[in-house]
Design a protein around this motif. Sequence first.
Motif, PDB file in Angstrom:
ATOM      1  N   PRO A  75       0.848  -1.191   0.000  1.00  0.00           N
ATOM      2  CA  PRO A  75       0.000   0.000   0.000  1.00  0.00           C
ATOM      3  C   PRO A  75       0.891   1.251   0.000  1.00  0.00           C
ATOM      4  O   PRO A  75       1.834   1.332   0.781  1.00  0.00           O
ATOM      5  CB  PRO A  75      -0.776  -0.099   1.312  1.00  0.00           C
ATOM      6  CG  PRO A  75      -0.479  -1.454   1.863  1.00  0.00           C
ATOM      7  CD  PRO A  75       0.811  -1.899   1.288  1.00  0.00           C
ATOM      8  N   VAL A  76       0.602   2.200  -0.915  1.00  0.00           N
ATOM      9  CA  VAL A  76       1.404   3.422  -1.007  1.00  0.00           C
ATOM     10  C   VAL A  76       0.482   4.620  -1.219  1.00  0.00           C
ATOM     11  O   VAL A  76      -0.504   4.523  -1.942  1.00  0.00           O
ATOM     12  CB  VAL A  76       2.408   3.337  -2.191  1.00  0.00           C
ATOM     13  CG1 VAL A  76       3.083   4.672  -2.436  1.00  0.00           C
ATOM     14  CG2 VAL A  76       3.461   2.262  -1.946  1.00  0.00           C
ATOM     15  N   SER A  77       0.807   5.733  -0.588  1.00  0.00           N
ATOM     16  CA  SER A  77       0.072   6.964  -0.881  1.00  0.00           C
ATOM     17  C   SER A  77       1.059   8.064  -1.241  1.00  0.00           C
ATOM     18  O   SER A  77       2.006   8.326  -0.491  1.00  0.00           O
ATOM     19  CB  SER A  77      -0.734   7.412   0.342  1.00  0.00           C
ATOM     20  OG  SER A  77      -1.111   8.768   0.162  1.00  0.00           O
ATOM     21  N   SER A  78       0.835   8.716  -2.373  1.00  0.00           N
ATOM     22  CA  SER A  78       1.712   9.825  -2.779  1.00  0.00           C
ATOM     23  C   SER A  78       1.297  11.100  -2.076  1.00  0.00           C
ATOM     24  O   SER A  78       1.895  12.145  -2.270  1.00  0.00           O
ATOM     25  CB  SER A  78       1.629  10.050  -4.281  1.00  0.00           C
ATOM     26  OG  SER A  78       2.007   8.895  -4.957  1.00  0.00           O
ATOM     27  N   ILE A  79       0.240  11.040  -1.266  1.00  0.00           N
ATOM     28  CA  ILE A  79      -0.195  12.231  -0.545  1.00  0.00           C
ATOM     29  C   ILE A  79       0.325  12.191   0.890  1.00  0.00           C
ATOM     30  O   ILE A  79       1.006  13.107   1.337  1.00  0.00           O
ATOM     31  CB  ILE A  79      -1.734  12.369  -0.599  1.00  0.00           C
ATOM     32  CG1 ILE A  79      -2.096  12.529  -2.067  1.00  0.00           C
ATOM     33  CG2 ILE A  79      -2.239  13.492   0.315  1.00  0.00           C
ATOM     34  CD1 ILE A  79      -3.261  13.368  -2.412  1.00  0.00           C
ATOM     35  N   THR A  80       0.067  11.082   1.597  1.00  0.00           N
ATOM     36  CA  THR A  80       0.562  10.996   2.980  1.00  0.00           C
ATOM     37  C   THR A  80       1.985  10.435   3.028  1.00  0.00           C
ATOM     38  O   THR A  80       2.606  10.424   4.078  1.00  0.00           O
ATOM     39  CB  THR A  80      -0.334  10.074   3.827  1.00  0.00           C
ATOM     40  OG1 THR A  80      -0.261   8.756   3.255  1.00  0.00           O
ATOM     41  CG2 THR A  80      -1.777  10.535   3.841  1.00  0.00           C
ATOM     42  N   MET A  81       2.482   9.963   1.879  1.00  0.00           N
ATOM     43  CA  MET A  81       3.827   9.374   1.740  1.00  0.00           C
ATOM     44  C   MET A  81       3.935   8.001   2.410  1.00  0.00           C
ATOM     45  O   MET A  81       5.043   7.462   2.526  1.00  0.00           O
ATOM     46  CB  MET A  81       4.927  10.288   2.307  1.00  0.00           C
ATOM     47  CG  MET A  81       4.962  11.626   1.676  1.00  0.00           C
ATOM     48  SD  MET A  81       5.145  11.450  -0.085  1.00  0.00           S
ATOM     49  CE  MET A  81       6.673  12.222  -0.325  1.00  0.00           C
ATOM     50  N   GLU A  82       2.838   7.463   2.849  1.00  0.00           N
ATOM     51  CA  GLU A  82       2.884   6.150   3.482  1.00  0.00           C
ATOM     52  C   GLU A  82       3.413   5.127   2.469  1.00  0.00           C
ATOM     53  O   GLU A  82       2.964   5.095   1.321  1.00  0.00           O
ATOM     54  CB  GLU A  82       1.478   5.759   3.940  1.00  0.00           C
ATOM     55  CG  GLU A  82       1.493   4.754   5.052  1.00  0.00           C
ATOM     56  CD  GLU A  82       0.076   4.355   5.474  1.00  0.00           C
ATOM     57  OE1 GLU A  82      -0.842   5.185   5.301  1.00  0.00           O
ATOM     58  OE2 GLU A  82      -0.084   3.227   5.938  1.00  0.00           O
ATOM     59  N   GLY A  83       4.347   4.320   2.889  1.00  0.00           N
ATOM     60  CA  GLY A  83       4.864   3.244   2.036  1.00  0.00           C
ATOM     61  C   GLY A  83       5.936   3.675   1.048  1.00  0.00           C
ATOM     62  O   GLY A  83       6.567   2.827   0.413  1.00  0.00           O
ATOM     63  N   VAL A  84       6.187   5.004   0.899  1.00  0.00           N
ATOM     64  CA  VAL A  84       7.121   5.463  -0.139  1.00  0.00           C
ATOM     65  C   VAL A  84       8.562   5.018   0.158  1.00  0.00           C
ATOM     66  O   VAL A  84       9.262   4.511  -0.716  1.00  0.00           O
ATOM     67  CB  VAL A  84       7.028   6.992  -0.332  1.00  0.00           C
ATOM     68  CG1 VAL A  84       8.117   7.494  -1.276  1.00  0.00           C
ATOM     69  CG2 VAL A  84       5.655   7.375  -0.872  1.00  0.00           C
ATOM     70  N   GLU A  85       9.006   5.177   1.419  1.00  0.00           N
ATOM     71  CA  GLU A  85      10.377   4.789   1.771  1.00  0.00           C
ATOM     72  C   GLU A  85      10.600   3.296   1.581  1.00  0.00           C
ATOM     73  O   GLU A  85      11.616   2.859   1.032  1.00  0.00           O
ATOM     74  CB  GLU A  85      10.683   5.173   3.232  1.00  0.00           C
ATOM     75  CG  GLU A  85      11.477   6.452   3.396  1.00  0.00           C
ATOM     76  CD  GLU A  85      12.450   6.776   2.271  1.00  0.00           C
ATOM     77  OE1 GLU A  85      13.457   6.063   2.154  1.00  0.00           O
ATOM     78  OE2 GLU A  85      12.198   7.716   1.485  1.00  0.00           O
ATOM     79  N   THR A  86       9.611   2.494   2.041  1.00  0.00           N
ATOM     80  CA  THR A  86       9.732   1.034   1.889  1.00  0.00           C
ATOM     81  C   THR A  86       9.808   0.697   0.413  1.00  0.00           C
ATOM     82  O   THR A  86      10.572  -0.181  -0.001  1.00  0.00           O
ATOM     83  CB  THR A  86       8.497   0.336   2.510  1.00  0.00           C
ATOM     84  OG1 THR A  86       8.180   1.003   3.706  1.00  0.00           O
ATOM     85  CG2 THR A  86       8.743  -1.126   2.755  1.00  0.00           C
ATOM     86  N   LEU A  87       9.027   1.410  -0.403  1.00  0.00           N
ATOM     87  CA  LEU A  87       9.029   1.157  -1.846  1.00  0.00           C
ATOM     88  C   LEU A  87      10.416   1.424  -2.434  1.00  0.00           C
ATOM     89  O   LEU A  87      10.961   0.611  -3.181  1.00  0.00           O
ATOM     90  CB  LEU A  87       7.972   2.033  -2.523  1.00  0.00           C
ATOM     91  CG  LEU A  87       7.921   1.949  -4.043  1.00  0.00           C
ATOM     92  CD1 LEU A  87       7.617   0.538  -4.511  1.00  0.00           C
ATOM     93  CD2 LEU A  87       6.870   2.909  -4.606  1.00  0.00           C
TER      94      LEU A  87
END
Length: 464
Positions: free
Chosen positions: A365-377
């Motif tokens: 799960p990734v959100s480009s708004i809250t940045m959740e999951g971006v670093e793991t990605l």
Amino acid sequence: MEQVDTICAISTAPGRGGIAVARVSGSLAIEITDKIWKGKPLADAASHTAHLGKITAQDGTVLDTAVATVFHGPNSFTGENTVEISTHGSTYIQQQLLMSLTAAGARIAEPGEFTRRAFLNGRLDLAEAEAVADIIASSSKAAHRLAMSQLQGSFSNHIDSLRAKMVDLAALLELELDFSEEDVTFADRNTLRNLSKEIREKVDTMASTYSAGMTLRDGIPVAIIGRPNVGKSRLLNTLLGTDRAIVSDIPGTTRDTVEETTDIDGHLIRFIDTAGIRHTDDTVESLGIERTLNKTSRARVILWLIGPEEDDIEEMYADIAKTRHPESSIIAILSKWDLMDSSCAASRHADEIRRQLPYGISLMPVSSITMEGVETLRKTIVDLAVGSLPSDESMIVTNARHHAALKDASDALKQLIDGMDYGLTPDLLAQHLRQAITALATITGHITSQEILTTIFSRFCIGK
Ligand code: GDP
């Protein structure tokens, strides 16, 4: 030495700069520089010393204050007498300096000629000389590390040790050949066969690192694909930290592919944002979609974005599977995760998508708004792309010429092994082995031709 004439060129990047460095190399390098030099004669200077003085134009007027560093052959980069002249970096001074040097007896160097001379004078082997070009071109930590290891000879050592093994094998065969009239078999055929197989396996292992090696050198190609409007462009911008791709609510906005590079943990990543995959009558968009599929086939990592409402996972995967590179990894991304409330329904939906994904593909799960999951990605992208590389990086092949030579060696070794099975005579076996040895020798330049050298060094810039 192939040539003894003295060459000169500007070795710093073309254009204006803080300083510029001209390199003069050849048997008369020091005498020629002295003709345009005002200051303590460089002919009296010890090797590896720097001197302040003035350089003059052809009419004798002072061009600039400069520092000349003197190197006596063979202890210089080229192995010849060399002077490096540092001046202020005006393009006028650079041009006038070259004119003065040529009037004094030097000639303008051809592309790569300094490195070519270093090779011809035994300062570098051919693979090391090629690494000089890779060092200059390196734009990430990983590419730099690989080129450095090649320049320092670790790659050449692997090739030389393989070649030495083949030469030992050839000696055993030749021995048999010498006494062939007497019909004696010296070497145990089984031992020879096993040795040949062992060497071929090593050659193949090195050759198989080529695609990963290119990835490390030129950047990891990562394609971002998914249905129109699923958030591809926004994710690209998030990963890049810029606003390169157009983000809009109108499906099909990214009609062409967008390529951008960024650095993640010292690796150059080449992101390819693509036109969304969907069936359309719009010709421009269809072209974009065709290009998407084409680009996907080159990607090492595929980021497959799945929207919150998507339910045709299997159909979409069928499209991707048709074009993906066999060695690529897929990361399925549950896009716009912020739109899903943190309720059980959202996690049930994620589970439902997970269930439809082919075995081995996990869902992030990734959100480009809250940045959740971006670093793991980011971390996952690098892990997947470089995870399968050999731990000994000096074995990695990054050069098409080396790869082709290893393939040739492997083919010749296969013929040798097959020949042993068919009971080929030792002289024919020796011929295949010699072919394999020659192929490896071309990598380091133990065996070479003017043609190979011209091809390699013409790719360098003037001054290198
Ligand atoms: P593309 O067609 O797949 O490239 O999609 P875009 O990146 O252009 O995004 C389409 C729309 O979705 C835009 O309005 C974006 O602002 C929006 N969007 C993209 N990513 C996210 C996200 O993570 N969360 C939310 N809420 N909206 C997003």
